[in-house]
Scaffold this motif. Structure first.
Motif, PDB file in Angstrom:
ATOM      1  N   GLN A 119       0.738  -1.089  -0.244  1.00 33.51           N
ATOM      2  CA  GLN A 119       0.453   0.131  -0.675  1.00 33.51           C
ATOM      3  C   GLN A 119       0.602   1.560  -0.397  1.00 33.51           C
ATOM      4  N   ARG A 120       1.693   1.467  -0.661  1.00 33.37           N
ATOM      5  CA  ARG A 120       2.766   2.234  -0.967  1.00 33.37           C
ATOM      6  C   ARG A 120       2.077   3.711  -1.128  1.00 33.37           C
ATOM      7  N   GLU A 121       1.099   4.189  -1.676  1.00 35.62           N
ATOM      8  CA  GLU A 121       0.676   5.166  -1.949  1.00 35.62           C
ATOM      9  C   GLU A 121      -0.466   5.310  -0.406  1.00 35.62           C
ATOM     10  N   ARG A 122      -0.386   5.138   0.052  1.00 31.74           N
ATOM     11  CA  ARG A 122      -1.675   5.217   1.310  1.00 31.74           C
ATOM     12  C   ARG A 122      -0.214   5.559   1.788  1.00 31.74           C
ATOM     13  N   LEU A 123       0.011   4.955   2.426  1.00 25.95           N
ATOM     14  CA  LEU A 123       1.686   4.659   3.798  1.00 25.95           C
ATOM     15  C   LEU A 123       2.396   5.679   3.333  1.00 25.95           C
ATOM     16  N   ALA A 124       2.556   6.278   1.776  1.00 27.70           N
ATOM     17  CA  ALA A 124       4.008   7.373   1.150  1.00 27.70           C
ATOM     18  C   ALA A 124       2.716   8.648   2.275  1.00 27.70           C
ATOM     19  N   VAL A 125       1.764   8.450   2.227  1.00 25.14           N
ATOM     20  CA  VAL A 125       0.827  10.373   2.437  1.00 25.14           C
ATOM     21  C   VAL A 125       0.978   9.847   4.011  1.00 25.14           C
ATOM     22  N   SER A 126       0.968   9.165   4.351  1.00 27.29           N
ATOM     23  CA  SER A 126       0.655   8.639   6.421  1.00 27.29           C
ATOM     24  C   SER A 126       2.528   9.296   6.942  1.00 27.29           C
ATOM     25  N   THR A 127       3.397   8.308   5.472  1.00 25.77           N
ATOM     26  CA  THR A 127       4.230   8.830   6.209  1.00 25.77           C
ATOM     27  C   THR A 127       4.427  10.953   5.995  1.00 25.77           C
ATOM     28  N   ALA A 128       4.192  10.942   4.783  1.00 28.03           N
ATOM     29  CA  ALA A 128       4.005  12.050   4.896  1.00 28.03           C
ATOM     30  C   ALA A 128       3.706  13.241   5.779  1.00 28.03           C
ATOM     31  N   GLU A 129       1.958  12.759   6.091  1.00 28.08           N
ATOM     32  CA  GLU A 129       1.427  13.072   7.922  1.00 28.08           C
ATOM     33  C   GLU A 129       2.517  13.787   8.648  1.00 28.08           C
ATOM     34  N   LEU A 130       3.258  11.987   9.245  1.00 32.45           N
ATOM     35  CA  LEU A 130       3.664  12.006  10.561  1.00 32.45           C
ATOM     36  C   LEU A 130       5.068  12.920  10.331  1.00 32.45           C
ATOM     37  N   THR A 131       6.058  12.934   9.202  1.00 29.82           N
ATOM     38  CA  THR A 131       7.114  13.017   9.271  1.00 29.82           C
ATOM     39  C   THR A 131       6.783  15.765   8.647  1.00 29.82           C
ATOM     40  N   GLY A 132       6.313  15.873   8.648  1.00 26.35           N
ATOM     41  CA  GLY A 132       5.336  17.195   8.051  1.00 26.35           C
ATOM     42  C   GLY A 132       6.298  17.401   6.716  1.00 26.35           C
ATOM     43  N   LEU A 133       7.140  16.168   6.072  1.00 26.06           N
ATOM     44  CA  LEU A 133       7.582  16.509   5.094  1.00 26.06           C
ATOM     45  C   LEU A 133       6.417  16.315   3.764  1.00 26.06           C
ATOM     46  N   VAL A 167       5.177  14.823  -0.034  1.00 32.18           N
ATOM     47  CA  VAL A 167       4.226  13.253   0.119  1.00 32.18           C
ATOM     48  C   VAL A 167       5.494  11.969  -0.854  1.00 32.18           C
ATOM     49  N   SER A 168       6.458  12.550  -1.948  1.00 32.33           N
ATOM     50  CA  SER A 168       7.429  12.058  -2.229  1.00 32.33           C
ATOM     51  C   SER A 168       8.786  11.543  -1.457  1.00 32.33           C
ATOM     52  N   THR A 169       9.002  12.924  -0.183  1.00 33.68           N
ATOM     53  CA  THR A 169       9.618  12.318   0.467  1.00 33.68           C
ATOM     54  C   THR A 169       8.773  11.160   1.443  1.00 33.68           C
ATOM     55  N   GLY A 170       7.473  11.002   2.148  1.00 33.73           N
ATOM     56  CA  GLY A 170       7.450  10.336   2.926  1.00 33.73           C
ATOM     57  C   GLY A 170       7.265   9.223   1.789  1.00 33.73           C
ATOM     58  N   ALA A 171       7.167   9.031   0.772  1.00 32.06           N
ATOM     59  CA  ALA A 171       7.466   7.326  -0.228  1.00 32.06           C
ATOM     60  C   ALA A 171       8.983   7.152   0.244  1.00 32.06           C
ATOM     61  N   ILE A 172       9.301   7.688   0.050  1.00 32.30           N
ATOM     62  CA  ILE A 172      11.100   7.532   0.522  1.00 32.30           C
ATOM     63  C   ILE A 172      11.095   6.836   1.680  1.00 32.30           C
ATOM     64  N   LEU A 173      11.014   7.935   2.434  1.00 33.83           N
ATOM     65  CA  LEU A 173      11.587   7.236   4.243  1.00 33.83           C
ATOM     66  C   LEU A 173      10.202   5.671   4.591  1.00 33.83           C
ATOM     67  N   LEU A 176       9.727   3.795   2.607  1.00 31.42           N
ATOM     68  CA  LEU A 176      10.352   2.640   1.758  1.00 31.42           C
ATOM     69  C   LEU A 176      11.846   1.847   2.880  1.00 31.42           C
ATOM     70  N   ALA A 177      12.454   3.281   2.875  1.00 36.08           N
ATOM     71  CA  ALA A 177      13.446   3.052   3.675  1.00 36.08           C
ATOM     72  C   ALA A 177      13.261   1.927   4.831  1.00 36.08           C
ATOM     73  N   ALA A 178      12.399   2.897   5.686  1.00 36.21           N
ATOM     74  CA  ALA A 178      11.421   1.829   6.652  1.00 36.21           C
ATOM     75  C   ALA A 178      10.747   0.587   6.268  1.00 36.21           C
ATOM     76  N   ALA A 179      10.814  -0.124   5.140  1.00 36.11           N
ATOM     77  CA  ALA A 179      10.005  -1.160   4.774  1.00 36.11           C
ATOM     78  C   ALA A 179      11.257  -2.156   4.943  1.00 36.11           C
ATOM     79  N   GLY A 180      12.297  -0.955   4.228  1.00 38.87           N
ATOM     80  CA  GLY A 180      13.611  -2.183   4.079  1.00 38.87           C
ATOM     81  C   GLY A 180      14.427  -2.010   5.582  1.00 38.87           C
ATOM     82  N   ALA A 181      14.089  -1.518   6.393  1.00 35.44           N
ATOM     83  CA  ALA A 181      14.881  -1.395   8.145  1.00 35.44           C
ATOM     84  C   ALA A 181      14.290  -2.394   8.076  1.00 35.44           C
ATOM     85  N   GLU A 182      13.058  -3.005   8.633  1.00 39.08           N
ATOM     86  CA  GLU A 182      11.846  -4.265   9.186  1.00 39.08           C
ATOM     87  C   GLU A 182      12.165  -4.923   8.583  1.00 39.08           C
ATOM     88  N   VAL A 183      12.563  -5.520   7.099  1.00 44.60           N
ATOM     89  CA  VAL A 183      12.754  -6.595   6.498  1.00 44.60           C
ATOM     90  C   VAL A 183      14.315  -7.488   7.125  1.00 44.60           C
TER      91      VAL A 183
END
Length: 167
Positions: free
Chosen positions: A26-40, A42-48, A50-57
């Motif tokens: 659910q990349r789009e939904r969680l990119a928006v959520s990450t953007a809202e959470l960080t205040g950055l 949406v494109s930065t939220g998408a990168i963050l 994906l980075a969080a997903a990599g760290a979680e794996v």
């Protein structure tokens, strides 16, 4: 006592893997959520996200591999700790925490105890002295507890249940 820590490691690994899968599916939904959470943005939220997903794996794999469980637990504790801090900065705001299958924007304060508890459990695993040797039974036990965890998350997302618990 080592078997309890090994089962707890497996449970944390399943929770991390589910979070990573959620971010990837659910990349789009969680990119928006990450953007809202960080205040950055949406494109930065998408990168963050994906980075969080990599760290979680990475943390999930380390939690399951004997000899790397402490490192995986430290990474998990850091991820959930950072998430708790970000939620704290957005308390009072309506955000989609990504904790459930469907988007359910809610007050950020409600997700803080969950993230903080997971961070503390991971820290407990990281500082623990002994782990049991790898056995499939421990992975299956972790999977069973994960099923309860998912069911509990979905039940708490139901507004009627939440209202009745709050009384």
């Amino acid at each position: 006592m080592g078997y309890v820590l090994t089962v707890l490691s497996a449970l944390l690994a399943f929770i991390l893997a589910e979070g990573a899968a959620h971010k990837l599916l659910q990349r789009e939904r969680l990119a928006v959520s990450t953007a809202e959470l960080t205040g950055l943005s949406v494109s930065t939220g998408a990168i963050l996200s994906l980075a969080a997903a990599g760290a979680e794996v990475a943390a999930a794999v380390m939690l399951l591999v004997p000899g790397s469980q402490r490192t995986g637990a430290l990474v998990a504790a850091a991820l959930w700790g950072l998430y708790s801090i970000l939620l704290w900065t957005r308390r009072g705001s309506k955000i989609d925490c990504g904790c459930t299958i469907n988007a359910r924007p809610d007050d950020a304060r409600k997700a803080i105890p969950r993230a903080l508890s997971l961070s503390c459990l991971a820290a407990l695993v990281a500082v623990s002295a002994e782990f049991a040797s790898f056995r499939w039974e421990f992975i299956l036990a972790g999977a069973a507890f994960f099923a309860f965890y998912i069911a509990g998350n979905e039940m708490l997302a139901l507004s009627t249940l939440r209202r009745s618990i709050g009384r």
